[in-house]
Design an enzyme around this catalytic site. Structure first.
Site, PDB file in Angstrom:
ATOM      1  N   ASP A  91      22.079 116.549   1.439  1.00 50.42           N
ATOM      2  CA  ASP A  91      21.661 116.852   0.078  1.00 50.42           C
ATOM      3  C   ASP A  91      21.651 115.597  -0.790  1.00 50.42           C
ATOM      4  O   ASP A  91      20.733 115.383  -1.585  1.00 50.42           O
ATOM      5  CB  ASP A  91      22.617 117.894  -0.498  1.00 50.42           C
ATOM      6  CG  ASP A  91      22.401 118.148  -1.979  1.00 50.42           C
ATOM      7  OD1 ASP A  91      21.318 118.614  -2.336  1.00 50.42           O
ATOM      8  OD2 ASP A  91      23.329 117.890  -2.767  1.00 50.42           O
TER       9      ASP A  91
ATOM     10  N   GLU B  21      27.054 112.472  -3.415  1.00 54.64           N
ATOM     11  CA  GLU B  21      26.353 113.199  -4.470  1.00 54.64           C
ATOM     12  C   GLU B  21      26.396 112.419  -5.784  1.00 54.64           C
ATOM     13  O   GLU B  21      25.386 112.279  -6.477  1.00 54.64           O
ATOM     14  CB  GLU B  21      27.005 114.562  -4.654  1.00 54.64           C
ATOM     15  CG  GLU B  21      26.506 115.348  -5.842  1.00 54.64           C
ATOM     16  CD  GLU B  21      27.415 116.522  -6.145  1.00 54.64           C
ATOM     17  OE1 GLU B  21      28.486 116.309  -6.754  1.00 54.64           O
ATOM     18  OE2 GLU B  21      27.071 117.645  -5.739  1.00 54.64           O
TER      19      GLU B  21
END
Length: 782
Positions: free
Chosen positions: A368, A195
């Site tokens: 993600d 991330e």
């Protein structure tokens, strides 16, 4: 054949950042300690700076190699007629002990009304190749206020003295946070995640749009490839992978106390339809995707491939034991299992029950983050091509398309079982072709195999167990299916992403509550063991509604941040395409979010923090129903600066696409409030951490909380901390007791009835979210 440990999970504390956590991990990519020794040189990082007239900016200077004696580096200007000058000393001294630590060099712009200037500054030392930093002045009068806000925060983030990065041979690796005492999904502030790397790309893409300088974006991608995308040496036995038999089934269980979980070869996995296509397209059996977690400073001491050296950063993993396993109940372990740490079988027999344990490597991808990298590459391509600079980043745009090709593994059932009414690990039909794909972004995909020294090499791959609304990314799906340069090279990649785009939009329509918020998600694998779902569970293409997919401590869709992470992408997609489906979702979501948000004066603001859900959606039949039986209540508010910035961006992109002036006004008001909370290294607000009472919780069988280690199991961490049934989160992380802020926690543990400790955190993702929100306001309305 061996498969990964069961259910990954990810925990998030209230008012804390959330990062990707998943199932299993892997070997360390060759870092500086393994690279070929460079020639003696002076190194500037970054190689280019931009600053407003009258402002300052900072770069770092270090040496490329360890010297035998002290080295004096001299700084000299090469131009600009004094409009830009070094602010401070022009000589730096490096020793054999600190040669690798960047020393700050600040340059200052003259506060005048003249034309913007440029300058270069050279750092030179005897016996070393010199290096140069290029500095560009920006006109303070013509630079938009939000652009100036972006640049000021950018310089703080990139300033070596701020502490957001560690420099590895000129490549920067972002920490999860500047502060080290930090427990949420990463269990230490100087860990990092995929991330964070995706946000690093976003920071540099926005910088490229404003300044026209794209080398920092390319440097960020190079760092990602070097340190968090496994290289050839890191996945050595992929050639032994059999797509007809992807992995051996292991049931997931709700509690860590239910582990280790036995391997079950009677439950047949389906066929992997991607492996041959990908290896044929790219000429390799390797997987091109990020692993989710790095120990940047080698705090745990596992080193390269668990060898116990000082090599950093090191791949580690934590979550592996079911939906109830919070971060407080994890046992960090090296991703490359060589049995040198832990117990007799390393750490493997905490997670899986097997007759024979093999030395192995394991990686887990957080979709993600990879999807965000693709999303950022889309914007970088748009902005660079508008400047005529498309060729400068074309190679990495192609790399993003390649990453998206492999990201399709996140579209598949964990064991490639057919999608729809899948109950019973043995009864549920093994998939063939693409009937095991739901075309959504699940919580993870994983891959691993035997170490190269294994007598009988093997490898495995799996998809994910559950699909969370917060992981969907319609803009990435659009880019990978319709945008030239980002469509994957494989024969079916773009087609699959086109299907995914439609399916993701349907998924959000299905999960949208009557209030406007987006509910949890769905699974084809109830409980991670293909168990019978609750009677009457709503269905989406045969998958079952799950209010809290992936993890339950706390419920995974309680945090409002997942709302804005997802809806920001929907708003960007809407602004780019005008797709009425995205507009309809936002038309319901934006008023709900705004009604639960307030912006006061003097930097005060309140955004939703926690939510509670009731009911469930209607069965999906192809059109939204309004979901009268599904509702959400915002139960608490807070000042999470990253969430506020993501909400601001969502509102601004929605306003740009729809013309909604109230959404724009609130988005800009949030940015003004954030700006008022600036400090010396970023933008931050204090937060109270009552959950830190769990640092020394012993295992409690009645509540299931505390670190569970089976009776009779014993081993050691790399630093010698014992691991046994009496262990706690803190006892296997004794390094925390030496943290400069530990006294706050110790006082709370000594007096749990007293006030909970307060911290002001500078999370990397949050700072970048804020910076890019300023950049978005400038791009859309500046």
């Amino acid at each position: 054949m061996r498969s990964p440990a069961p259910a990954p999970a990810r925990w998030r504390a209230p008012a804390a950042a959330l990062t990707a956590a998943i199932a299993t991990a892997a070997l360390l990519s060759p870092g500086p300690a393994q690279a070929e020794e460079p020639d003696p040189a002076v190194v500037f990082t970054p190689s280019a700076l931009s600053l407003l007239q009258g402002e300052t900016a900072t770069a770092g200077v270090r040496l490329a190699t360890s010297p035998d004696d002290d080295v004096t580096v001299t700084l000299a200007a090469d131009g600009a007629d004094g409009d830009i000058a070094i602010d401070g000393t022009t000589e730096l001294t490096f020793t054999p002990d600190d040669w690798y630590t960047p020393q700050p060099v600040t340059v200052a712009s003259a506060d005048d009304s003249g034309d913007p200037a440029t300058a270069s500054f050279t750092a030179a030392a005897e016996g070393h190749a010199p290096d140069t930093v290029e500095v560009t002045e920006l006109d303070a009068e013509t630079t938009a206020a939000s652009e100036a806000e972006f640049l000021q925060l950018y310089e703080k983030i990139k300033d070596p003295a701020s502490g957001y990065f560690r420099d590895f041979g000129g490549l920067l690796v972002p920490y999860h946070s500047v502060e080290t005492l930090m427990v949420e999904a990463p269990d230490h502030g100087h860990a990092t995640t995929s991330e964070a790397f995706s946000y690093y790309l976003w920071l540099e893409a926005s910088y490229g749009r404003i300044t026209g300088e794209w080398q920092p974006f390319n440097d960020a991608w190079a760092s990602m490839e070097q340190f968090i995308i496994p290289g050839t040496a890191d996945q050595p036995t992929n050639a032994s992978y059999d797509p007809q038999s992807p992995a051996t089934y292991i049931a997931e269980h709700p509690s860590p106390a239910d582990y280790p979980s036995p391997l079950d070869s009677t439950a047949q996995a389906g066929q992997d339809p991607l492996a041959d296509e990908l290896s044929g397209t790219y000429g390799t059996d390797e997987v091109y995707g990020m692993h989710w977690l790095l120990d940047v400073d080698n705090t745990y001491g596992y080193g390269f491939c668990g060898d116990g050296t000082d090599d950093a950063p090191a791949y580690i993993n934590t979550f592996q034991r079911g939906s109830q396993e919070s971060v407080w109940e994890t046992v960090p372990h090296p991703s490359c299992e060589t049995f040198d740490h832990g117990g007799t079988n390393g750490f493997l027999d905490l997670f899986t029950d097997d007759e024979n344990y093999s030395e192995q490597w394991r990686y887990t991808n957080a979709p993600d983050a990879d999807a965000r990298a693709v999303q950022v590459a889309f914007w970088a391509q748009q902005w660079a091509e508008e400047q005529g600079n498309g060729a400068a980043i074309a190679d990495n745009v192609a790399n993003a398309a390649k990453m998206g090709d492999y990201l399709r593994y996140a579209m598949y059932d964990k064991y490639f079982k057919e999608i729809g009414d899948c109950v019973g690990a043995s009864a549920c039909a093994p998939g063939s072709g693409k009937n095991s794909s739901h075309y959504l972004m699940s919580w993870y995909y994983s891959w691993g195999g035997a170490l190269e020294s294994a007598q009988y090499p093997w490898a495995w791959r799996i998809g994910g167990t559950a699909v969370h609304q917060g992981y969907q990314n319609v803009l990435a799906a659009y880019a990978l299916s319709e945008v030239d340069g980002l469509q994957p090279d494989s024969p079916t990649g773009a087609e699959d992403w086109g299907t995914s785009l439609d399916r993701q939009l349907e998924f959000l329509q299905w999960l949208q509550s009557a209030d406007g918020g987006i509910a949890g998600g769905a699974t084809n694998n109830w409980g991670g063991s293909y168990a019978q779902p609750p009677a009457g569970a709503a269905q989406f293409y045969g998958m079952y509604y799950d209010q809290q997919p992936v993890w339950h401590d706390p419920p995974s869709n309680r945090w409002f941040g997942f709302q804005v992470w997802n809806l920001e992408r929907v708003a960007q997609y809407y602004q780019v395409t005008g797709d009425e489906r995205a507009g309809a979702i936002l038309d319901e979501w934006v008023p709900w979010a705004m009604a639960n948000t307030t912006v006061g004066t003097g930097g005060d603001f309140q955004v939703p923090a926690d939510m509670e859900w009731s009911g469930q959606p209607d069965d999906w039949t192809g059109e939204p129903t309004g979901n009268a039986g599904l509702s959400v209540e915002v139960t608490s508010h807070g000042q999470d600066v990253g969430v506020a910035a993501a909400l601001a961006k969502t509102l601004l992109y929605y306003a740009a696409g729809s013309g909604d002036t109230e959404a724009r006004a609130m988005g800009e008001d949030l940015l003004a409030a954030l700006s008022a909370n600036a400090d010396g290294i970023g933008i931050a607000t204090p937060e109270t951490r009552a959950d830190y009472a769990r640092f020394d919780d012993p295992y409690d069988a009645s509540s299931g909380q505390g670190l569970y280690v089976p009776e009779g199991w014993s081993g050691t961490m790399a630093n010698g901390d014992p691991v046994n049934a009496d262990s706690t989160f803190l006892s296997i992380r004794s390094f925390y007791e030496d943290d400069p802020e530990w006294s706050k926690v110790q006082s709370y543990l000594d007096n749990p009835q007293g006030a909970a400790p307060e911290f002001t955190y500078h999370r990397f993702w949050a700072q970048v979210e804020i910076a890019t929100a300023f950049a978005a306001q400038d791009e859309l309305f500046g």
